[in-house]
Scaffold this active site. Structure first.
Site, PDB file in Angstrom:
ATOM      1  N   SER A  68       0.849  -1.188   0.000  1.00  0.00           N
ATOM      2  CA  SER A  68       0.000   0.000   0.000  1.00  0.00           C
ATOM      3  C   SER A  68       0.883   1.236   0.000  1.00  0.00           C
ATOM      4  O   SER A  68       1.587   1.504   0.971  1.00  0.00           O
ATOM      5  CB  SER A  68      -0.908   0.016   1.235  1.00  0.00           C
ATOM      6  OG  SER A  68      -1.523   1.276   1.376  1.00  0.00           O
ATOM      7  N   LYS A  69       0.881   1.963  -1.093  1.00  0.00           N
ATOM      8  CA  LYS A  69       1.745   3.137  -1.204  1.00  0.00           C
ATOM      9  C   LYS A  69       1.379   4.202  -0.179  1.00  0.00           C
ATOM     10  O   LYS A  69       2.239   4.865   0.383  1.00  0.00           O
ATOM     11  CB  LYS A  69       1.663   3.705  -2.626  1.00  0.00           C
ATOM     12  CG  LYS A  69       2.179   2.746  -3.697  1.00  0.00           C
ATOM     13  CD  LYS A  69       2.047   3.337  -5.078  1.00  0.00           C
ATOM     14  CE  LYS A  69       2.538   2.362  -6.137  1.00  0.00           C
ATOM     15  NZ  LYS A  69       2.410   2.924  -7.499  1.00  0.00           N
ATOM     16  N   ARG A  70       0.088   4.346   0.072  1.00  0.00           N
ATOM     17  CA  ARG A  70      -0.353   5.374   1.016  1.00  0.00           C
ATOM     18  C   ARG A  70       0.164   5.082   2.424  1.00  0.00           C
ATOM     19  O   ARG A  70       0.577   5.978   3.154  1.00  0.00           O
ATOM     20  CB  ARG A  70      -1.876   5.445   1.011  1.00  0.00           C
ATOM     21  CG  ARG A  70      -2.436   6.456   2.000  1.00  0.00           C
ATOM     22  CD  ARG A  70      -3.939   6.571   1.876  1.00  0.00           C
ATOM     23  NE  ARG A  70      -4.341   7.033   0.550  1.00  0.00           N
ATOM     24  CZ  ARG A  70      -5.616   7.185   0.171  1.00  0.00           C
ATOM     25  NH1 ARG A  70      -6.592   6.895   1.015  1.00  0.00           N
ATOM     26  NH2 ARG A  70      -5.902   7.625  -1.034  1.00  0.00           N
TER      27      ARG A  70
END
Length: 313
Positions: free
Chosen positions: A245-247
């Site tokens: 998950s980049k966030r």
């Protein structure tokens, strides 16, 4: 931050993030690997902002990337290249492909291609274009996009990390798009033109872009460009092995990280993820000091091929 470009540097590497979201752990690994690989040879490390897909660009994100890289201890050579400012260069390459008969207009929609093509050929669900418009637009059709012709000979990618791989683009993707239906030039064409214009001869990036490499090699051949040396690094996954998950894994000043404190620890973690063996004495060092060790000691032979989680503890 940029440094004066010195003379007599044979290796030219680059880091090319897209300002569609903050830098994340995967970005950090690509930045560290590309920087260390270029600098270990006394080469240049260029920074390119791949903001070609303007509808997806997040305002202010490029500036956050610059400040984040500086805070981590990176310094790039020369001026930053912006894809959004290079439409003339891409247009010239595109017109050349048309002139030599290697690109053609396509009037097909995605739905029409999906109906006409056989089942997907790869794990990403990509449908191979069945060359409907290769010999001319269908009656009543207007050009939507433009495609480049793909031959039947496999394209060989010799990768410093992943080894030698062969790709039959006619089966994987078929004739692929170089100018999109919305008028934007495709990433595959832009990155090839950028690398040629910047003199990039070493491309170190994530393994998620390995499947793009045979398409780029084909375009390099058609446009009479040199093919860089490629090294595709393993991907950072979530703890359970799924997609990161980049966030939730942002490495960014905007995410509230104090990189003056955390930068060295993050870069140490990236080097260890890449199989390197930095000494324990580097614990507590800042990012610039850890990067200097990486530039002096990076060994591509130690880089693993398998994706894995990255521990920063």
């Amino acid at each position: 931050m940029s440094e004066q470009i010195p003379d007599n540097r044979s290796v030219v590497g680059r880091f090319a993030p897209s300002p569609t979201g903050p830098l994340h752990l995967g970005s950090l690994v690509a930045a560290v690997g590309s920087y260390a690989m270029a600098k270990r040879e006394g080469g240049l490390w260029l920074l390119r902002m791949e903001d070609l897909d303007t509808p997806r660009v997040v305002p202010g994100m490029a500036d956050d990337m610059f400040r984040t890289l500086e805070a981590l201890g990176f310094a790039w050579d020369g001026e930053v290249m912006w894809q959004s400012r290079r439409s003339d260069a891409y247009s010239a390459a595109f017109e050349r492909l048309l002139a030599i008969g290697e690109a053609y207009p396509c009037g097909c929609s995605r739905a029409e291609i999906a109906r006409a093509a056989s089942a997907p050929h790869d794990g990403e669900g990509e449908v191979a274009y069945p060359n409907i418009c290769r010999n001319g637009l269908q009656p009543g059709k207007e050009p939507r996009s433009y495609r480049v012709k793909v031959g039947s000979e496999p394209i060989v990618v010799r990768d410093l990390v992943m080894g030698e791989k062969r790709y039959d683009l006619s089966q994987i993707c078929g004739d692929f798009v170089v100018k999109r239906a919305d008028g934007l030039f495709a990433y595959q064409l832009a990155v090839v033109v950028d690398d040629a214009d910047q003199g990039v001869n070493q491309v170190v990036r994530g393994a998620d872009l390995l499947s793009s490499t045979p398409r780029q090699i084909l375009l390099q051949s058609l446009l009479d460009y040199e093919t860089p040396v490629y090294a595709h690094l393993p991907l950072v996954t979530a703890a359970g092995g799924g997609k990161l998950s980049k966030r939730d894994n942002a490495v960014s000043l905007a995410a509230g990280l104090d990189l003056a404190v955390e930068g060295g620890r993050l870069i140490l973690a990236a080097l260890r993820f890449l199989g390197q063996r930095p000494p324990e004495s580097l614990a507590g060092s800042n990012g610039k000091e850890v990067l200097a060790w990486g530039a002096a000691n990076f060994d591509i032979a130690l880089v693993p091929t398998a994706s894995a989680p990255l521990s920063v503890h």
